[in-house]
Design a protein around this motif. Sequence first.
Motif, PDB file in Angstrom:
ATOM      1  N   UNK A 124       0.829  -1.205   0.000  1.00  0.00           N
ATOM      2  CA  UNK A 124       0.000   0.000   0.000  1.00  0.00           C
ATOM      3  C   UNK A 124       0.864   1.255   0.000  1.00  0.00           C
ATOM      4  N   UNK A 125       1.935   1.237   0.794  1.00  0.00           N
ATOM      5  CA  UNK A 125       2.828   2.389   0.837  1.00  0.00           C
ATOM      6  C   UNK A 125       3.464   2.626  -0.523  1.00  0.00           C
ATOM      7  N   UNK A 126       3.906   1.543  -1.170  1.00  0.00           N
ATOM      8  CA  UNK A 126       4.513   1.680  -2.494  1.00  0.00           C
ATOM      9  C   UNK A 126       3.507   2.225  -3.498  1.00  0.00           C
ATOM     10  N   UNK A 127       2.246   1.777  -3.403  1.00  0.00           N
ATOM     11  CA  UNK A 127       1.219   2.248  -4.330  1.00  0.00           C
ATOM     12  C   UNK A 127       0.940   3.732  -4.130  1.00  0.00           C
ATOM     13  N   UNK A 128       0.855   4.162  -2.874  1.00  0.00           N
ATOM     14  CA  UNK A 128       0.566   5.564  -2.579  1.00  0.00           C
ATOM     15  C   UNK A 128       1.715   6.457  -3.036  1.00  0.00           C
ATOM     16  N   UNK A 129       2.942   6.096  -2.645  1.00  0.00           N
ATOM     17  CA  UNK A 129       4.102   6.894  -3.038  1.00  0.00           C
ATOM     18  C   UNK A 129       4.243   6.909  -4.557  1.00  0.00           C
ATOM     19  N   UNK A 130       4.019   5.740  -5.170  1.00  0.00           N
ATOM     20  CA  UNK A 130       4.115   5.669  -6.621  1.00  0.00           C
ATOM     21  C   UNK A 130       3.096   6.549  -7.309  1.00  0.00           C
ATOM     22  N   UNK A 131       1.873   6.589  -6.780  1.00  0.00           N
ATOM     23  CA  UNK A 131       0.827   7.405  -7.397  1.00  0.00           C
ATOM     24  C   UNK A 131       1.130   8.894  -7.265  1.00  0.00           C
ATOM     25  N   UNK A 132       1.561   9.320  -6.081  1.00  0.00           N
ATOM     26  CA  UNK A 132       1.884  10.740  -5.883  1.00  0.00           C
ATOM     27  C   UNK A 132       3.047  11.150  -6.778  1.00  0.00           C
ATOM     28  N   UNK A 133       4.074  10.301  -6.826  1.00  0.00           N
ATOM     29  CA  UNK A 133       5.221  10.607  -7.675  1.00  0.00           C
ATOM     30  C   UNK A 133       4.819  10.612  -9.148  1.00  0.00           C
ATOM     31  N   UNK A 134       3.973   9.654  -9.539  1.00  0.00           N
ATOM     32  CA  UNK A 134       3.499   9.623 -10.922  1.00  0.00           C
ATOM     33  C   UNK A 134       2.745  10.901 -11.261  1.00  0.00           C
ATOM     34  N   UNK A 135       1.885  11.340 -10.329  1.00  0.00           N
ATOM     35  CA  UNK A 135       1.154  12.576 -10.558  1.00  0.00           C
ATOM     36  C   UNK A 135       2.077  13.766 -10.768  1.00  0.00           C
ATOM     37  N   UNK A 136       3.158  13.813 -10.016  1.00  0.00           N
ATOM     38  CA  UNK A 136       4.101  14.921 -10.158  1.00  0.00           C
ATOM     39  C   UNK A 136       4.905  14.816 -11.451  1.00  0.00           C
ATOM     40  N   UNK A 137       5.320  13.605 -11.791  1.00  0.00           N
ATOM     41  CA  UNK A 137       6.075  13.420 -13.032  1.00  0.00           C
ATOM     42  C   UNK A 137       5.190  13.719 -14.240  1.00  0.00           C
ATOM     43  N   UNK A 138       3.905  13.414 -14.128  1.00  0.00           N
ATOM     44  CA  UNK A 138       2.968  13.724 -15.211  1.00  0.00           C
ATOM     45  C   UNK A 138       2.993  15.214 -15.528  1.00  0.00           C
ATOM     46  N   UNK A 139       3.038  16.039 -14.488  1.00  0.00           N
ATOM     47  CA  UNK A 139       3.095  17.491 -14.698  1.00  0.00           C
ATOM     48  C   UNK A 139       4.339  17.856 -15.492  1.00  0.00           C
ATOM     49  N   UNK A 140       5.487  17.274 -15.103  1.00  0.00           N
ATOM     50  CA  UNK A 140       6.747  17.576 -15.791  1.00  0.00           C
ATOM     51  C   UNK A 140       6.696  17.115 -17.238  1.00  0.00           C
ATOM     52  N   UNK A 141       6.215  15.888 -17.469  1.00  0.00           N
ATOM     53  CA  UNK A 141       6.209  15.319 -18.819  1.00  0.00           C
ATOM     54  C   UNK A 141       5.267  16.088 -19.735  1.00  0.00           C
ATOM     55  N   UNK A 142       4.059  16.363 -19.263  1.00  0.00           N
ATOM     56  CA  UNK A 142       3.091  17.028 -20.128  1.00  0.00           C
ATOM     57  C   UNK A 142       3.494  18.468 -20.434  1.00  0.00           C
ATOM     58  N   UNK A 143       4.221  19.105 -19.534  1.00  0.00           N
ATOM     59  CA  UNK A 143       4.752  20.430 -19.843  1.00  0.00           C
ATOM     60  C   UNK A 143       5.925  20.328 -20.811  1.00  0.00           C
ATOM     61  N   UNK A 144       6.753  19.303 -20.643  1.00  0.00           N
ATOM     62  CA  UNK A 144       7.912  19.130 -21.504  1.00  0.00           C
ATOM     63  C   UNK A 144       7.498  18.819 -22.939  1.00  0.00           C
TER      64      UNK A 144
END
Length: 329
Positions: A124-144
């Motif tokens: 569960x911890x890995x899923x939560x951390x992974x989702x939050x990090x994915x959400x943040x990386x999504x911002x970087x990728x879609x802007x890039x």
Amino acid sequence: MSDAEWATPGGRPVGQPAGRVPAGYGGTAGSGTAGRGTTGASAAAGSIPLRPLSTGDILDGTFATIRRNPRTVLGLSVIFVTAREIVTVLAEALAGQLPTPVLTVRQGSTAELGATISGGFGFLLAAVVGAVLTGMVVVVVTEDVVGRQVGMAEVWRRVRKDRRLGALLVTAVLAGALPYLGLVLLVVPGILAWGGWALSTPALIVERLGPLSALRRSWRLVQPDFGRVWGIRALSVLIGLLMRVLLVLPFVAAAALVTTLMHTGADQPMPLPALVVLVLGNIAAGTVIAPFEAGVLALLYVDRRMRAEGLDIGWQLARARRQLQTRAA
């Protein structure tokens, strides 16, 4: 990125269900790219071409985005991965499940180390951390994608906007835990959910949807090209596993050597120096792998919207209008 840039060619704002794409934009939503190939002229503004992406484009574009934004992407990754590893080790210590050497070195034999994970909590911890990090990386990728770079402060502000963080956590449990539970209990539903909900986090962040709406939106985007999306996501996971083995192996060898030198028995907890080495190895591997897998999901989302909704054509038209306005001014 503004809502207008993410709207479908017909002007549908983000967050609303995809409807029929106007004629001339490659067919109806979800119909693929009829009338335009995937190898046409590139109008790249950032690290990927503004056209439907091949598998190679998605993988190469992910690495290119990380190279173009190393401070933001790797900085966010190391923060969240380090927090995850520390919390996991503390939970294992409290549960009395710290890693122990599987084999001790006797008469020149090699040492093999095994680590235990605190079951459901670790997942569960890995899923939560992974989702939050994915959400943040999504911002970087879609802007890039459109040639803009953002810093960590801006990424954090965007994720916190409209209470996205709480929605991310809920989506992490739904899209992360349920498919794996389905794989254990009913194999086919788990496989379908793992692929069908693959784009839920990008949809949630970019289109500012709620958790359930993001799951439905992901399913609608993935369904017309389910096999391809599932395959590319599975390929990224396999590549991530290979990278993890290559990155962690030196740390495992070092931890084994430390354990041997300290004459730790097979039934004793791993000595603290060896445990620190293992944690550092996991952090190093996770810092690289987590943004890679998140970036692949982000570009899969962009690719599906290009194919289903002509998003790339909308971007190119918007760019042409801006150029005309600049010349007129």
